[in-house]
Design an enzyme around this catalytic site. Sequence first.
Site, PDB file in Angstrom:
ATOM      1  CE  LYS B 202      -2.876   3.314   1.755  1.00 37.27           C
ATOM      2  NZ  LYS B 202      -1.932   4.483   2.247  1.00 37.27           N
ATOM      3  CB  THR B 256       7.430   6.977  16.190  1.00 36.33           C
ATOM      4  OG1 THR B 256       8.697   6.834  15.808  1.00 36.33           O
ATOM      5  CG2 THR B 256       7.174   6.322  17.505  1.00 36.33           C
ATOM      6  N   GLY B 259       3.277   3.598  13.658  1.00 35.16           N
ATOM      7  CA  GLY B 259       4.007   2.325  13.926  1.00 35.16           C
ATOM      8  C   GLY B 259       3.321   1.661  15.137  1.00 35.16           C
ATOM      9  CD  GLU B 276      13.064   3.458   8.380  1.00 37.07           C
ATOM     10  OE1 GLU B 276      12.989   4.352   9.264  1.00 37.07           O
ATOM     11  OE2 GLU B 276      13.012   3.886   7.402  1.00 37.07           O
ATOM     12  CB  CYS B 310      12.534   8.330   8.982  1.00 38.14           C
ATOM     13  SG  CYS B 310      13.470   7.002   7.854  1.00 38.14           S
ATOM     14  CD  GLU B 407      10.544  11.882  12.239  1.00 39.96           C
ATOM     15  OE1 GLU B 407       9.528  11.498  12.434  1.00 39.96           O
ATOM     16  OE2 GLU B 407      11.450  11.553  11.574  1.00 39.96           O
TER      17      GLU B 407
END
Lengths: 302, 503, 282
Positions: B202, B256, B259, B276, B310, B407
């Site tokens: 995807k 994150t 994730g 990741e 990242c 981030e």
Amino acid sequence: MASSLSPVEFRVPPVDAVALETRVADLSTRSIKKAAKVQGLKLAIQMMDLTTLEGMDSPGKVRQLCQKARQPLPSRSDIPACAAVCVYPDLVGLAVEALRGSSVQVASVATGFPSGRTDRVTKLREVQLAVAAGASEIDMVIDRGAFLAGRYGAVYDEICAVKEACGAAHLKVILETGELKTYDNIRRACRIALLAGGDFVKTSTGKVSPASTLPVVLLLLEAVRDHFLETGRMVGVKAAGGIRTGKDALRYLVLVAETCGDRWLSPQWFRFGASSLLNDVLMQLEKERTGRYQRPTDFSAD
Amino acid sequence: MTKTDKTDAAKAGDRELTFGGVWPYAPSPESTDHVTIAPRHELFLGGQWVKPKTGEYFATIDPATEKPLSEVALAGDKDVDAAVKAAAKAFPAWRKLSGEDRARFLFRIARILLERAREFACLETLDNGKPIKETRDVDIPLAAQHFFYHAGWADKLDLLFPGQRPEPLGVIGQVIPWNFPLLMAAWKIAPALAAGNTVVLKPAETSPLTALRLCEVFQQAGLPPGVVNVITGDGRTGAALVRHPGLAKVAFTGSTEVGKEIQRAVAGRGVELTLELGGKAAHLVFEDAALDQAVEGVVRGIFFNQGHVCCAGSRLLVQESVQELFVDKLRRRMDRIRVGNPMDKNTDMGAIHSQAQLARITEMVGVGVQSGCALYQPRCALPTKGYWFLPTMFTDVTMSHRIAREEIFGPVLSVLTFRTPEEAVEKANNTSYGLSAGIWSDKGARILWLAERMKAGVVWNNTFNRFDAASPFGGFKESGFGREGGRQGLRAYVRLAGGWLPG
Amino acid sequence: MPVPVPKTYKLFVGGKFPRSESGRSFQPNGNPAINVARSSRKDLRDAVVAARAGLAAWSGSSAYLRGQILYRLAEMLESRRDAMQQELVCGGATKAAAKKELDLAIALCTWYAGLCDKVQSLLGSQNAVQGPFFNFSTVEPTGVIGVLAPESPALVGTLALLLPLLAGGNSVIVLVSETAPFAGLALGEVCASSDVPAGAVNLLSGLRQELAGQFAAHRDLDGLLVAGRPDAVLTTAAADNCKRVRYCDLSAAEWRTAARLRSLAFVEPFVELKTLWHPVAQ
């Protein structure tokens, strides 16, 4: 010989070879097209020291070269003259004569070019003679033997002495980077030349391979830029030897444009030392004008 | 340079350098006449282009112009189910195929990608906004390398795992981000196929075109139908995919936050998972470093791909003794970054990928300014249409500032200082992330001492943002788990005899 | 006959043998004769702090030294064979089964002792990348790992989960068997006499129901290894800090099979791979 400067003065920041070459590879992808290409190629001509430094150099050869430098492409009035003609000391007078009335300078190599393996008195005498004969630019070689033996003070002192012998003539200091081998050495030799008062740092004699390379010139440009920011004094850079195509020349100019910027984009502060480069630049300019790829034999072989 | 010299230099205004005034580069746009984009893209299921059962489509745009490029199918639950079923159907034959034959398909894919490299580079730049120089020199060649590299593993699994009876896992669900659309697809698909798995991929909602074009390559290469299926959609599509009970493994690259949601979504199902995720990498510069090259490293670290990376070196930790000098160099270097038309071959920084990302960057830069950090941006005209942000540097940043912790995923660098190697390590590791780190020093022993202590999956010494198919990539801590690339990356797609169960 | 001096079953945290900070105890299997410390979430908290400190010492030791220390565990088990078998019997094992379990426990220790200085070679690599770079991947411990040991076997169950984590360089906090905690806790005495650095191994006893969720949710635990089927609740809680989570669901026969309990694959999920790039030039 004790130098007037302590060895601490010759300390330089380290150079990371891979990252330096990466930066060059990146800048070499710059795509210079259309108006920028024409302007860059013309600038390259203006920055060119047309050079002949052979044992077989004769008055006829030097006169041809001088004519080529005055008027690289007689059919086009928009093509500028070269910056200088670069010859051995004994041919300086002849070149001065041939270039009288033009903007083209006469540069002379000196100091036991290309190896520099002679005594100080002879080197200085050679400089004085070349200046007396009318050379306005002196291209000296540093004592690579002394440098590689770690006698940095001796190298420094000799440049100082030559600078003094030059009087009003501009001094270009040839580092012969192909013999210094590492970027750290080159950066240090450059530092010595800057401190000793050289007006230009020049990569090579053209007699040692490799001669000028893009990473070395980037390194020199960074050094003169930092010297300027530190002291306010501008020093020029001359890339000599091994530059054969207009495309090569544009790559060098990109380094200048993106390292030192506008101030250095002039014949006063950046030079090419070359012989075969000029005709390729002219071919590229004609290609830009006409839209057609050119035939080399249509350009004068001087 | 001593303090006095510096002050003198600052006073002397005539010592400043200017760029681009004497010799401006003419525009040099990459030609796109060899790239055609269909007005509408369907789903790629079982080797066929299939209309979505939702009947819905959404637009993908060029972030540099805000112009729509194409319509893309929105896959719903039923489409996800059909894709997983297609992959499951293809699995038995694909796993039974000899490793040598699987290798040949992958080699062929790598070759075709290179044959069509310029087309892919242009398409990626159009859909993503990143400069053509990067897609041409980084994204596409690396994507091809990943297929070529993993092709060679397909018939050597028993060399890699001797006596451990390596088996494929089954159907792999893969969800990838928008910052390296084709490269991430290659990172995910190549090892999965090499090991004998089949895939449902995807792509990101805002950058689906190169993954879809990759399906054409699969067709050209004769890859059996269903071995790779590509379903486009938004977050809901991704959520439906990772929750599908037919998956043996989920591989995700992205934030994150998402994730962790995926880790929860697969919890207790015995599904293998690799993540990741985000990062807030420290980039350390010591006083003995090759400073001019370190400047290049820092620039490459944070402004590569508009900082949408990242592993971006978003926190510069510079030794206090050279901070002033280094920041001066950096500022001058930032002035020369060419921001603009991504299709121009001389562009260094392209468009911000989306309006949403631009809003996030703008917000975080606002936070930095409000919290008293000093902002630097070069003066540079930006196009009026599209999403743009200038290269940005904050100085006077401390570890407790938000811009040093969160981030940003944009071209925003925070500069902090340290005094000793120990302090540098402490600050570098003072984050919940652990993806990458950079170290600039000329002292070998110190570099290794530091590298040993960095809590990061990739440590770049005197370089930054380098990638290679043979080099494992992935994070510590909340930057995720599992590796991509190298033999350790392949490991994540293989079941070995024994071992614990996944969670 | 003098009056016997029974042992107090205490925790093993940071190289010391504390009682639970909660002051609570429990009687495993309802045995009214023995009180075992019943750990609280604060005991876990203290154990994590101790393990974080122990991690530096353990992972900082050379792999060779770690191997020697694990081998020392085998030696200590051998020399305390009678006492350990007694702990197993106390937990409900027959004498014959206890002897076999001790044999297996010692075999696990020697196998993992020899693995410590091989992990780097087996899982690390030098990588052939493009360009003038030396590129290599090294293996490092994930960090502080929580272990929920199986109810049985009481000793091998703990060691089989603990040893691969230690071989990878991690520090560990084990919640030992609830119904038969004696042998697991007695491992603390073995560790204490084997030069295991304080905090590298920490042993808690208590109610799994009470503590499992605390293990999963603790943000300073880097990984979780659980005996049992994959558990959605635990993994969901563990996702809060991206813990590495693995489950271990073995049959009784597998728990008795050395070959099934000795594997590099047990080390892999709880080590981190760090890849270094370094330029190569004059």
